[in-house]
Design an enzyme around this catalytic site. Structure first.
Site, mmCIF file in Angstrom:
data_model
loop_
_atom_site.group_PDB
_atom_site.id
_atom_site.type_symbol
_atom_site.label_atom_id
_atom_site.label_comp_id
_atom_site.label_asym_id
_atom_site.label_seq_id
_atom_site.Cartn_x
_atom_site.Cartn_y
_atom_site.Cartn_z
ATOM 1 N N LYS A 1 0.859 -1.181 0.000
ATOM 2 C CA LYS A 1 0.000 0.000 0.000
ATOM 3 C C LYS A 1 0.895 1.230 0.000
ATOM 4 O O LYS A 1 1.692 1.439 0.915
ATOM 5 C CB LYS A 1 -0.898 -0.008 1.238
ATOM 6 C CG LYS A 1 -1.727 1.255 1.348
ATOM 7 C CD LYS A 1 -2.799 1.145 2.404
ATOM 8 C CE LYS A 1 -3.566 2.452 2.521
ATOM 9 N NZ LYS A 1 -4.645 2.366 3.492
ATOM 10 N N ARG B 1 -10.850 9.962 1.739
ATOM 11 C CA ARG B 1 -10.724 10.592 3.068
ATOM 12 C C ARG B 1 -11.828 11.614 3.288
ATOM 13 O O ARG B 1 -12.325 11.755 4.403
ATOM 14 C CB ARG B 1 -9.337 11.224 3.226
ATOM 15 C CG ARG B 1 -8.261 10.159 3.337
ATOM 16 C CD ARG B 1 -6.880 10.739 3.536
ATOM 17 N NE ARG B 1 -5.853 9.704 3.370
ATOM 18 C CZ ARG B 1 -4.578 9.947 3.148
ATOM 19 N NH1 ARG B 1 -4.140 11.195 3.074
ATOM 20 N NH2 ARG B 1 -3.716 8.948 3.009
ATOM 21 N N LYS C 1 1.322 10.007 5.579
ATOM 22 C CA LYS C 1 1.344 8.640 6.106
ATOM 23 C C LYS C 1 2.607 7.904 5.653
ATOM 24 O O LYS C 1 2.676 6.679 5.667
ATOM 25 C CB LYS C 1 0.087 7.876 5.648
ATOM 26 C CG LYS C 1 -1.223 8.523 6.125
ATOM 27 C CD LYS C 1 -2.428 7.605 5.955
ATOM 28 C CE LYS C 1 -3.692 8.256 6.510
ATOM 29 N NZ LYS C 1 -4.877 7.386 6.453
ATOM 30 N N LYS D 1 -2.144 -1.518 -3.846
ATOM 31 C CA LYS D 1 -3.038 -0.356 -3.810
ATOM 32 C C LYS D 1 -2.241 0.931 -3.816
ATOM 33 O O LYS D 1 -1.278 1.013 -3.051
ATOM 34 C CB LYS D 1 -3.869 -0.452 -2.526
ATOM 35 C CG LYS D 1 -4.704 0.732 -2.214
ATOM 36 C CD LYS D 1 -5.296 0.585 -0.842
ATOM 37 C CE LYS D 1 -6.020 1.859 -0.508
ATOM 38 N NZ LYS D 1 -6.506 1.898 0.818
ATOM 39 N N TYR E 1 -14.887 1.139 -7.313
ATOM 40 C CA TYR E 1 -16.146 1.886 -7.178
ATOM 41 C C TYR E 1 -16.960 1.832 -8.470
ATOM 42 O O TYR E 1 -18.106 2.273 -8.487
ATOM 43 C CB TYR E 1 -15.862 3.342 -6.792
ATOM 44 C CG TYR E 1 -15.080 3.455 -5.491
ATOM 45 C CD1 TYR E 1 -15.737 3.444 -4.267
ATOM 46 C CD2 TYR E 1 -13.686 3.536 -5.494
ATOM 47 C CE1 TYR E 1 -15.029 3.520 -3.079
ATOM 48 C CE2 TYR E 1 -12.964 3.614 -4.307
ATOM 49 C CZ TYR E 1 -13.645 3.601 -3.107
ATOM 50 O OH TYR E 1 -12.939 3.664 -1.932
HETATM 51 C C1 PBG Z 1 -7.608 3.238 5.464
HETATM 52 C C2 PBG Z 1 -7.856 3.177 4.007
HETATM 53 C C3 PBG Z 1 -7.653 4.163 3.034
HETATM 54 C C4 PBG Z 1 -8.159 3.648 1.852
HETATM 55 C C5 PBG Z 1 -8.624 2.371 2.115
HETATM 56 N N1 PBG Z 1 -8.408 2.090 3.455
HETATM 57 C C6 PBG Z 1 -7.148 5.543 3.145
HETATM 58 C C7 PBG Z 1 -5.782 5.827 3.616
HETATM 59 O O1 PBG Z 1 -4.955 4.943 3.784
HETATM 60 O O2 PBG Z 1 -5.544 7.002 3.860
HETATM 61 C C8 PBG Z 1 -8.222 4.388 0.547
HETATM 62 C C9 PBG Z 1 -9.209 3.867 -0.438
HETATM 63 C C10 PBG Z 1 -9.540 4.791 -1.546
HETATM 64 O O3 PBG Z 1 -8.908 5.835 -1.755
HETATM 65 O O4 PBG Z 1 -10.484 4.455 -2.267
HETATM 66 N N2 PBG Z 1 -6.361 2.997 5.906
#
Ligand code: PBG
Length: 327
Positions: A198, A208, A222, A253, A318
């Site tokens: 990720k 968010r 992050k 991701k 989505y």
């Molecule tokens: C939570 C999480 C996030 C997403 C999925 N789980 C956001 C992040 O890490 O800030 C993002 C999914 C998306 O953008 O569709 N940790």
């Protein structure tokens, strides 16, 4: 002037029927996991930065899942928007068994026991600062304390009826501890889809705002836990560790910017590979469509085919409910 070339690859593209016969990859509704935003608001609320996406109140969720399963979509990932009053710096609401996401899972499972429900496991919906873990005084996100909370939350997910937990936090060692916790509590068949590679991506922005985890819209860094988008070797290491720790599926991701990582994962691991086409990948296509610059449907299909061709067996998207009826 005509030549007599023995080899003419265009012969495979002459008619629609021939093209269909030789098509190598196809999208199917069962490829998808549909991410669903849920909340305690009274009615559906549109997410402004994600045209065509809404947050669902829990009492409408089961009916909605029925319409998705009628389209052939089998799997759903639930993302709660927690009201501001229930957030705190430790995200302790994640350990409340009556919290929104657990209530939602119970009600969906009651009506649709065959649907596959996936719980995203991280603290960001629950913390006031929007970080995925517990923040120490020096600003560093504490690894082991966060893992301890996530392991406890994995049990609440299992008790609520989730089929899979999907740790999305990128803390070290969490897959192993979560696996051990589930085993010790006899949840042998609750699987782990690990967000293994990720990346610290700008494409999470619309998500968010959808769950209000953006700390008042301020940029959240992050990068002390999510991967640097420049790094491939580091992604390999993360995939390998999660595999060794007992993940049942490895996720990459965002998806489209990281097709090389998807391809690598599919070539090197014998478990299914998932990819998450994230909110920003969705919104950029929808925004360009609204401006009349791109056609969303063709772009969505092209993007998803690329993700599938690279080796993703399971795709979080989505677009799933928008495309399923026409696939
Ligand atoms: C939570 C999480 C996030 C997403 C999925 N789980 C956001 C992040 O890490 O800030 C993002 C999914 C998306 O953008 O569709 N940790």
């Amino acid at each position: 002037m005509t030549y007599s070339f023995p080899v003419r690859p265009r012969r495979l593209r002459v008619t629609k029927s021939i093209r269909s016969l030789v098509q190598e990859n196809r999208l199917h509704p069962s490829d998808f996991v549909l991410p669903i935003f849920i909340s305690d608001e009274e009615k559906q609320v549109e997410v402004p930065s994600m045209p065509g996406v809404v947050r669902w109140p829990v009492d409408q969720l089961s009916d909605q899942i029925k319409s998705y399963t009628d389209m052939g979509i089998r799997a759903f990932a639930l993302f709660p928007k927690i009201c501001a009053g229930s957030k705190n710096p430790h995200g302790s609401e994640i350990l409340n068994p009556e919290s929104l996401v657990y209530r939602a899972a119970k009600s969906v499972k009651k009506a649709h026991s065959e649907s596959v429900l996936i719980a995203d496991l991280a603290l960001d919906p629950y913390t006031t600062h929007g970080q995925d873990g517990i923040v120490l005084e020096n600003g560093y996100v504490s690894n082991d304390e966060t893992v301890e909370v996530l392991a406890k939350a994995s049990l609440l997910c299992a008790e609520a009826g989730f089929d899979w937990v999907a740790p999305s936090d990128m803390m070290d060692g969490r897959v192993g501890i979560i696996r051990k916790t589930l085993e010790q509590n006899s949840y042998h068949n609750v699987g782990i889809i690990s967000y293994s590679a990720k990346f610290a991506s700008a494409y999470y922005g619309p998500f968010r705002s959808a769950i209000d985890s953006s700390h008042g819209g301020k940029p959240i860094d992050k990068s002390s836990y999510q991967l640097n988008p420049a790094n491939f070797e580091e992604a390999k290491r993360e995939l390998c560790l999660d595999y060794q720790e007992g993940a049942d599926m490895l996720m990459i991701k965002p998806a489209e910017p990281f097709l090389d990582v998807i391809k690598y994962a599919n070539t090197n691991f014998d478990i299914p590979i998932a990819a998450y086409q994230v909110s920003g990948e969705y919104s950029r296509i929808m925004a360009a469509d609204q401006l009349g610059w791109l056609d969303w449907k063709s772009c969505a299909i092209e993007s998803l085919l690329g993700i599938k061709r690279a080796g993703a067996r399971v795709i979080f998207s989505y677009f799933a409910d928008k495309l399923a009826p026409i696939l």
